[in-house]
Scaffold this active site. Structure first.
Site, PDB file in Angstrom:
ATOM      1  NE  ARG A  66      -0.356 -22.203  -1.060  1.00 29.25           N
ATOM      2  CZ  ARG A  66       0.487 -22.501  -0.078  1.00 29.25           C
ATOM      3  NH1 ARG A  66       0.695 -23.741   0.250  1.00 29.25           N
ATOM      4  NH2 ARG A  66       1.109 -21.546   0.571  1.00 29.25           N
ATOM      5  CG  HIS A 110      15.944 -18.584   5.670  1.00 22.21           C
ATOM      6  ND1 HIS A 110      15.305 -19.482   4.834  1.00 22.21           N
ATOM      7  CD2 HIS A 110      16.983 -18.073   4.954  1.00 22.21           C
ATOM      8  CE1 HIS A 110      15.920 -19.496   3.663  1.00 22.21           C
ATOM      9  NE2 HIS A 110      16.940 -18.652   3.714  1.00 22.21           N
ATOM     10  N   GLY A 144       5.285 -12.834   1.580  1.00 22.29           N
ATOM     11  CA  GLY A 144       6.339 -13.263   0.670  1.00 22.29           C
ATOM     12  C   GLY A 144       7.047 -14.506   1.194  1.00 22.29           C
TER      13      GLY A 144
END
Length: 191
Positions: A66, A110, A144
């Protein structure tokens, strides 16, 4: 000078198309400097290419880990020198190095009213919980998952016959409008 925007997208690119159209109509004073994807055949890349926007692809499985993927993504973004990075249906979590390099300048959309129903399944989770109202959020990206400062939200009623697909389609309509108006406000356009 128009704001320089790089867009990251994994799918069909309808959010990207709303930004392309807003720039073409003069609603948004910006220049799309690159569109990146983590999916080789993402329709968003085709939309970008048709509009003459440079593209790049960073597929996570092509990297040893990653961190290597994030490092390459960061290189691509830094090369195009964006004022803003827009995560528009980009289904990857950006690593700390990317978030820090563009701190306060990465925008995400979102399909839920954050802080409720964060994560990859906002529409499904809202339906499962039984809410009567949901919507979409445009927020800044932090370290986050969907936890960054909220820039704008718009609510939509959940209809009795909604399923995940129908509700998501109705949310996408307002999500596109909200992204463009939020970008216009941030870049000095006409929100």
């Amino acid at each position: 000078m128009p704001a320089r925007i790089a867009v990251l997208a994994s799918g069909s690119g309808t959010l990207l198309q709303s930004v392309i159209d807003a720039i073409a109509s003069g609603e948004l004073d910006a220049e799309l400097v690159a569109v990146g994807s983590d999916v080789v055949d993402a329709m968003a890349l085709e939309r970008a290419q048709r509009a003459g926007i440079p593209t790049f692809v960073t597929v996570p499985r092509d990297f040893s880990d990653r961190d290597a993927w994030n490092a390459t993504l960061l290189e691509h973004l830094q090369e195009c020198r964006p004022d803003w990075v827009v995560s528009a249906g980009f289904m990857r979590i950006l690593g700390p190095t990317v978030v820090e390099a563009f701190a306060g300048r990465i925008i995400n959309t979102h399909p839920a009213l954050l802080p409720s129903f964060a994560g990859a399944h906002g529409v499904r989770d809202a339906l499962a919980y039984g809410v009567k109202v949901t919507g979409c959020t445009v927020h800044l990206v932090d370290h986050g998952v969907d936890t960054g400062p909220i820039l704008a939200q718009q609510a939509i009623e959940v209809l009795p016959d909604d399923d995940e697909a129908s509700l998501h389609e109705r949310i996408k309509v307002i999500e596109r409008e909200l992204l463009v108006s939020t970008l216009a406000g941030l870049t000095g356009g006409t929100p």
